[in-house]
Design a protein around this motif. Sequence first.
Motif, short mmCIF file in Angstrom:
data_model
loop_
_atom_site.label_atom_id
_atom_site.label_comp_id
_atom_site.label_asym_id
_atom_site.label_seq_id
_atom_site.Cartn_x
_atom_site.Cartn_y
_atom_site.Cartn_z
N LEU A 56 4.62 33.22 35.46
CA LEU A 56 5.85 34.37 35.32
C LEU A 56 6.88 33.65 36.81
O LEU A 56 6.14 33.72 37.28
N ILE A 57 7.77 33.16 36.31
CA ILE A 57 8.31 32.26 37.76
C ILE A 57 9.36 33.26 37.99
O ILE A 57 10.51 33.42 37.01
N SER A 58 10.10 33.94 39.67
CA SER A 58 10.72 34.79 39.84
C SER A 58 12.13 33.66 39.61
O SER A 58 11.82 32.56 40.48
N GLU A 59 13.14 34.47 38.88
CA GLU A 59 14.19 33.77 39.17
C GLU A 59 15.99 33.43 40.24
O GLU A 59 16.62 33.25 40.34
N ALA A 64 9.64 33.30 46.07
CA ALA A 64 8.76 31.67 45.25
C ALA A 64 7.85 32.35 44.46
O ALA A 64 6.70 32.13 44.58
N ALA A 65 7.70 33.74 44.03
CA ALA A 65 6.91 34.73 43.87
C ALA A 65 6.23 33.92 42.25
O ALA A 65 6.85 33.89 41.01
N ILE A 66 5.18 33.53 41.96
CA ILE A 66 4.75 33.18 40.61
C ILE A 66 3.14 33.89 40.48
O ILE A 66 2.19 33.99 41.56
N ARG A 67 3.30 34.92 39.00
CA ARG A 67 2.06 35.20 38.56
C ARG A 67 1.98 34.38 37.76
O ARG A 67 2.61 34.41 36.76
N PHE A 86 15.71 38.92 36.06
CA PHE A 86 15.20 37.71 35.23
C PHE A 86 13.96 36.01 35.93
O PHE A 86 13.73 36.27 37.12
N TYR A 87 13.72 36.03 34.71
CA TYR A 87 11.70 35.31 34.76
C TYR A 87 12.09 33.85 34.14
O TYR A 87 12.76 34.60 33.10
N THR A 88 11.30 32.89 34.46
CA THR A 88 10.71 32.16 34.16
C THR A 88 9.64 32.09 33.19
O THR A 88 8.78 32.30 34.04
N HIS A 103 15.40 33.07 31.55
CA HIS A 103 16.25 34.00 31.51
C HIS A 103 15.32 35.52 30.80
O HIS A 103 16.14 36.12 29.82
N VAL A 104 14.27 35.47 30.99
CA VAL A 104 12.95 36.39 30.48
C VAL A 104 14.38 38.16 31.25
O VAL A 104 13.77 37.76 32.84
#
Length: 164
Positions: A56-59, A64-67, A86-88, A103-104
Amino acid sequence: MKQERLRTLGALILTVMVSSFAAIPAAAQAKHVPGKLAGVVHDAAGTPQMGASVELISEAVGVAAIRGFLTNTQGMFRGDKLPPGFYTVRVTLAGFLPTLEKHVRVTSNVTTVVRIELESMFASLDQLRRMPSSSAAEADDWKWVLRSASRRCVRSWNGWMVIR
């Protein structure tokens, strides 16, 4: 005069206290309440895929947070306490093409649900395969063109081209 000043001071203190208490709920509403993301990963046949890696990458700009998550035996994953925005979503699994869902939107106090379908690495090869033509006459057309030509170039034993 002293009573008048005391009344004015008392009114001022009362006004400040009332306005500060009114500002507390507004500050609480301004605080971002986290959201949740849940989803299921399956293949083209609808079979849930266990062990898929979900990132889960923040847009958001400057974030620069990735979970990361892994899908369970039912192909499901879940992320809690996510900042709204929004997240990718990027999903990878051996034997499948990587998949991106852009764009989730994650909203406060809401669980956003996504359904991700993985495509097999061999799916693109299946599209390239073609059944051979049933007509053998079409395959031999080029041979008849060469045979019917009255003049042909032939390489001789000494390397010179001979036209017959």
